[in-house]
Enzyme design. Sequence first.
Site, PDB file in Angstrom:
ATOM      1  N   ASP A 170       0.809  -1.227   0.000  1.00 20.69           N
ATOM      2  CA  ASP A 170       0.000   0.000   0.000  1.00 20.69           C
ATOM      3  C   ASP A 170       0.839   1.273   0.000  1.00 20.69           C
ATOM      4  OD1 ASP A 170       0.974  -0.055   2.572  1.00 20.69           O
ATOM      5  OD2 ASP A 170      -0.937   0.333   3.540  1.00 20.69           O
ATOM      6  N   TYR A 264      10.734   4.973   2.366  1.00 20.64           N
ATOM      7  CA  TYR A 264      11.510   3.999   3.130  1.00 20.64           C
ATOM      8  C   TYR A 264      13.008   4.076   2.821  1.00 20.64           C
ATOM      9  CZ  TYR A 264       7.513   1.510   5.114  1.00 20.64           C
ATOM     10  OH  TYR A 264       6.397   1.173   5.831  1.00 20.64           O
ATOM     11  N   ARG A 284       8.096   2.522  17.164  1.00 15.31           N
ATOM     12  CA  ARG A 284       6.876   2.552  16.364  1.00 15.31           C
ATOM     13  C   ARG A 284       5.842   1.540  16.876  1.00 15.31           C
ATOM     14  NH1 ARG A 284       2.995   5.076  13.785  1.00 15.31           N
ATOM     15  NH2 ARG A 284       2.002   3.777  12.220  1.00 15.31           N
TER      16      ARG A 284
END
Length: 441
Positions: A170, A264, A284
């Site tokens: 995604d 990323y 995270r």
Amino acid sequence: MKKFTVVIAGGGSTYTPGIVMMLLDNADRFPLKKLTLYDNDMERQKVLGEALNITLKEQAPEIEYSYTTDPATAFADADFCFAHIRVGKYEMREKDEKIPLKHGVVGQETCGPGGIAYGMRSITGMIELIDFMESYAPNCWMLNYSNPAAIVAEACRVLRPKSKVLNICDMPVGTLRRMSQIIGKTPKDLEVRYFGLNHFGWWTSVKDKNGYEYLPQILDYVAKNGYLTQIEVDTQHMDQSWQETHKKAKDLLAVDPRFLPNTYLKYYFYPDYVVNHSDISYTRTNEVIDGREKEVFSTARRIIEKGTADGSEFSIGSHATFIVDLARAIAFNTHERMVMIVENNGAIANFDHHAMVEVSCIVGTDGPEPLTQGIIPEFERALMYQQVTVEKLVVQAYIEGSYQKLWQALTLSKTVPSAKVAKAVLDDLIEVNKGYWPELK
């Protein structure tokens, strides 16, 4: 229009309710006959499963719905499996992030040592799912968006090469949404060209349906602002850590100003920056547990307690409409243009034919057909070759039970500064992953 039978593998995931709501929102485009949630953790799945049972009875009573831990029941007559599993759940994700940070190395879910550790766990879970699918629903297509997608895709290529598994992420969709906001369009208005590996790539073109090229305009914006936009409604990746990631894109672009970078890449281009801006006591994982996890499960428990979803609805996972687009492309031969993870086979002319690359594809009944990218520049090709070799070594280490190859994979990663550090991180990861990884010798 035909109605479809869908199983969602990873029924206890916090993303599951949003995907179910997205399916209901797209019922005119992709109608459902039957929907089943499947997970090997019934305790976790039951909370979401019961809340969704109430929701579906109120909003779509015509859909046959259930949730189960039995794969034979789950996959019976399935046309599609939407797979988003997390082997080891948040407990292991936290270790994936905090163990590398203890050694001064990037601690991230899909990149570097954490991604490698997660990949070693995910291979087992994915191969098991594929085997269930082929046993109980041989005509089913698996739409896989389980992380780390690059390692999972390589494992599928090697271990189940003939399986009907489509690997998709995604992230390109989410970033395209931000690009569309920058230029005042919607994602459906745009067609992109993209090349790279999963979580490791570049956009080379962003055009509208009339062929107008927006790349220079978006490059100019990102050079100043990253992917931060003023429109933050209905957009995934909203937490503060993600906002910092979107902002960092301007520094990624500076490395090669010709192409729009995947966010990323910050873990590979600026690993020192990432480590220095990480809090080993609150990574995270902790952010997700305190945010999305609490929000989704508290909503589910509210629905169960009240006996109705009215006033306590789950949010629609609108970012996940790409899953419906992909399923429709297979079911109705729509020739949807999508960025997908596929075997290269010459799509990138000067790259390994057997590498699992992420490129723009046209998707129809027979699956994805990659668009030719031609020859890519030396800088990107070298980076990609290094990273794809890491991914191949991880899969080889899994299959062979090879400590040596996994050490080599960690040593080769741009996120790890030396073989000494790689070995120290690996030894710690082996210790906590007993029972999840094959025994390494």
